[in-house]
Scaffold this motif. Structure first.
Motif, mmCIF file in Angstrom:
data_model
loop_
_atom_site.group_PDB
_atom_site.id
_atom_site.type_symbol
_atom_site.label_atom_id
_atom_site.label_comp_id
_atom_site.label_asym_id
_atom_site.label_seq_id
_atom_site.Cartn_x
_atom_site.Cartn_y
_atom_site.Cartn_z
ATOM 1 N N UNK A 73 102.621 -80.453 -66.765
ATOM 2 C CA UNK A 73 101.336 -79.804 -66.195
ATOM 3 C C UNK A 73 100.567 -80.864 -65.179
ATOM 4 N N UNK A 74 99.742 -80.342 -64.484
ATOM 5 C CA UNK A 74 99.084 -81.139 -63.321
ATOM 6 C C UNK A 74 98.446 -82.414 -64.256
ATOM 7 N N UNK A 75 97.868 -82.435 -65.373
ATOM 8 C CA UNK A 75 97.251 -83.388 -66.231
ATOM 9 C C UNK A 75 98.229 -84.602 -66.363
ATOM 10 N N UNK A 76 99.646 -83.920 -66.488
ATOM 11 C CA UNK A 76 100.881 -84.983 -66.928
ATOM 12 C C UNK A 76 101.301 -85.473 -65.627
ATOM 13 N N UNK A 77 100.991 -85.187 -64.404
ATOM 14 C CA UNK A 77 101.430 -85.855 -63.325
ATOM 15 C C UNK A 77 101.435 -87.398 -63.269
ATOM 16 N N UNK A 78 102.403 -88.287 -63.177
ATOM 17 C CA UNK A 78 102.280 -89.651 -63.328
ATOM 18 C C UNK A 78 101.437 -90.254 -62.350
ATOM 19 N N UNK A 79 100.894 -91.211 -62.749
ATOM 20 C CA UNK A 79 99.653 -91.921 -61.840
ATOM 21 C C UNK A 79 100.145 -92.205 -60.661
ATOM 22 N N UNK A 80 101.443 -92.826 -60.610
ATOM 23 C CA UNK A 80 102.179 -93.470 -59.293
ATOM 24 C C UNK A 80 102.517 -92.421 -58.331
ATOM 25 N N UNK A 81 102.295 -91.109 -58.664
ATOM 26 C CA UNK A 81 102.476 -89.650 -57.839
ATOM 27 C C UNK A 81 101.392 -89.186 -57.495
ATOM 28 N N UNK A 105 114.985 -124.080 -59.356
ATOM 29 C CA UNK A 105 114.348 -123.070 -58.542
ATOM 30 C C UNK A 105 113.622 -122.144 -59.110
ATOM 31 N N UNK A 106 112.459 -121.792 -58.729
ATOM 32 C CA UNK A 106 111.438 -120.970 -59.452
ATOM 33 C C UNK A 106 111.747 -119.465 -59.013
ATOM 34 N N UNK A 107 111.855 -118.582 -59.965
ATOM 35 C CA UNK A 107 111.939 -117.196 -59.708
ATOM 36 C C UNK A 107 111.011 -116.295 -60.542
ATOM 37 N N UNK A 108 110.178 -115.482 -59.645
ATOM 38 C CA UNK A 108 109.004 -114.767 -60.141
ATOM 39 C C UNK A 108 109.735 -113.452 -60.338
ATOM 40 N N UNK A 109 109.518 -112.877 -61.879
ATOM 41 C CA UNK A 109 109.794 -111.572 -62.301
ATOM 42 C C UNK A 109 108.534 -110.918 -62.355
ATOM 43 N N UNK A 110 108.594 -109.814 -61.796
ATOM 44 C CA UNK A 110 107.234 -109.172 -61.644
ATOM 45 C C UNK A 110 107.192 -107.687 -62.009
ATOM 46 N N UNK A 111 106.698 -107.022 -63.312
ATOM 47 C CA UNK A 111 106.613 -105.776 -63.590
ATOM 48 C C UNK A 111 105.436 -105.227 -63.182
ATOM 49 N N UNK A 112 105.387 -103.724 -62.657
ATOM 50 C CA UNK A 112 104.636 -102.998 -62.400
ATOM 51 C C UNK A 112 103.499 -102.326 -63.552
ATOM 52 N N UNK A 113 104.263 -102.218 -64.667
ATOM 53 C CA UNK A 113 103.522 -101.751 -65.844
ATOM 54 C C UNK A 113 103.291 -102.744 -67.108
ATOM 55 N N UNK A 114 102.613 -102.571 -67.966
ATOM 56 C CA UNK A 114 102.252 -103.569 -69.185
ATOM 57 C C UNK A 114 102.735 -103.093 -70.355
ATOM 58 N N UNK A 168 111.373 -101.592 -60.948
ATOM 59 C CA UNK A 168 111.536 -100.419 -59.903
ATOM 60 C C UNK A 168 110.417 -99.804 -59.400
ATOM 61 N N UNK A 169 109.252 -99.993 -59.839
ATOM 62 C CA UNK A 169 108.093 -99.703 -59.462
ATOM 63 C C UNK A 169 107.525 -98.070 -59.706
ATOM 64 N N UNK A 170 108.529 -97.641 -60.828
ATOM 65 C CA UNK A 170 107.992 -96.434 -61.045
ATOM 66 C C UNK A 170 106.738 -95.900 -61.458
ATOM 67 N N UNK A 171 105.922 -97.078 -62.102
ATOM 68 C CA UNK A 171 104.433 -96.797 -62.451
ATOM 69 C C UNK A 171 103.394 -97.241 -61.667
ATOM 70 N N UNK A 172 103.749 -97.645 -60.379
ATOM 71 C CA UNK A 172 102.795 -97.952 -59.334
ATOM 72 C C UNK A 172 103.090 -97.013 -58.017
ATOM 73 N N UNK A 173 102.290 -97.129 -57.002
ATOM 74 C CA UNK A 173 102.460 -96.127 -55.894
ATOM 75 C C UNK A 173 103.336 -96.931 -55.075
#
Length: 393
Positions: free
Chosen positions: A2-10, A289-298, A347-352
């Motif tokens: 439903x419309x209320x279930x639309x992912x925030x990223x979309x 070497x420093x590597x930053x691992x970043x996630x869009x969700x928590x 993968x950025x699935x939870x952010x725009x």
């Protein structure tokens, strides 16, 4: 779904900006019909951006974001202003709330200029119309009273009429499958998988395949080999989870196209070419070497497990080095990336798309390579070329 279930990223993201005590929060509450923002008589009560999902026809599902006042003073105020600027990076429409009883202040004109620099569609809302009738209104403005409700419907209509277009033509599977194609999706079910559900990229790929008339058959990685042999016809494409990329590659005949959910998401979000270039930097990683691992969700256990445990382990095995890993989650992306040799994003699935592009450009503007989980994993497994050969990027 439903419309209320639309992912925030979309959803279309609408940000409300303005000076302290301009009535932004009251206006947001009036539009959403819910107390989603802290409102008091003390200027500057809203300390962090507050989000609310709702429906706004004909735009459809939207996210309303209320931000702290742009003219805050002192150290805390500077942090708030910085967060407000970060909101600009991910919104589709901007709303500037000002006072109907006066001309716009220089700081408000500065906000308007920021909208124009970022080419954001925007509306100027002259609030507190109940306090005065002596005001001038231009074509880009609407006059309202959050207190009495005057002009609210006109404002919502003007907001909903704004045409929103993606920065890129968002393509998931539409150009790589045809009606009648058979797609096999490989989804590992282990301790890291969310109980009772599929993760966002898996859901989106299934829906997209169905939209284009293809059949989606889903199997686990530990049943994939026997499942493949039992199929009456050869699949047109196999799409797998990044975690099992190496295993599925070995089991999939070379004449069957193979890619991953993560690589498809990276292309849809518009940063696959950058991710491919960034992944190659893994061959140059050395001790320290420093590597930053970043996630869009928590909140996603599987993301956390891959990002904080499996990915560092795979990188150490591939590089034969001991790099230093640092991690960010959710909205906590760093502005200064100069200490890092590489940024690896989820993968950025939870952010725009805009938020992913903002993070990518933050890295590239500082000369820091940027990639994502799936692309990095494909590269380390020696199958990046195979997983991308069918894609136009």
């Amino acid at each position: 779904m439903g419309m209320n279930s639309t992912p925030v990223s979309n959803r279309v993201h609408i940000g409300f900006f303005g000076l302290r005590n301009a009535g932004k929060s009251s206006l947001v509450n009036k539009i959403t019909g819910q107390e989603v923002s802290v409102v008091s008589d003390i200027a500057g009560t809203t300390t962090d951006p507050v989000q609310k999902t709702m429906e706004l026809l004909p735009l459809g599902p939207v996210v309303i974001i209320d931000t702290p006042g742009f003219d805050d003073e002192g150290e805390l105020g500077e942090k708030r202003v910085k967060r407000t600027s970060q909101v600009l990076a991910k919104i589709d429409i901007a709303v500037l709330v000002t006072d109907a009883s006066r001309d716009m202040y220089p700081s408000e004109l500065e906000i308007k200029k920021l909208f124009e620099q970022r080419k954001l569609p925007y509306i100027i809302v002259k609030n507190k119309a109940d306090l005065t009738k002596d005001f001038k209104k231009s074509a880009e403005e609407v006059t309202v009273s959050a207190l009495t409700g005057e002009g609210i419907e006109e404002f919502k209509e003007k907001l909903a009429a704004i045409k929103i277009g993606s920065e890129t033509e968002a393509v998931l599977t539409g150009d790589i499958v045809s009606r009648g194609d058979l797609a096999v999706l490989v989804v590992p079910i282990d301790s890291a998988a969310p109980k009772g559900r599929l993760i966002m990229p898996q859901q989106q790929v299934i829906r997209d395949l169905l939209d284009h008339g293809a059949a989606a058959l889903v199997t686990r990685d530990d049943t994939y080999e026997e499942f493949l042999k039992a199929l009456p016809k050869k699949p047109d494409i196999v799409i797998c989870d990044s975690q099992v990329f190496g295993k599925i590659n070995a089991l999939t005949p070379r004449d069957i196209r193979l890619t991953s959910f993560s690589i498809l998401m990276a292309r849809m979000k518009g940063f696959l070419s950058v991710a491919v270039q960034g992944a190659r930097v893994l061959s140059d990683i050395r001790d320290g070497d420093k590597i930053l691992i970043s996630e869009g969700c928590t909140h996603h256990r599987q993301c956390e497990d891959i990002g904080t445990v499996k990915l560092p382990c795979w990188i150490r095995e591939f590089t034969k080095a001991e790099p230093k890993f640092e991690f960010t989650q959710g909205s906590g992306f760093l502005e200064d990336l100069s200490p890092y040799k590489l940024v690896i994003h989820c993968g950025g699935c939870m952010i725009t798309e805009k938020e992913v592009k903002y993070r990518m450009n933050t890295a590239l503007s500082q000369g820091i390579p940027f990639t994502n989980y799936g692309t990095a994993i494909a590269y380390m497994n020696g199958i990046l070329e195979r997983s991308c050969e069918m894609l136009n990027f």
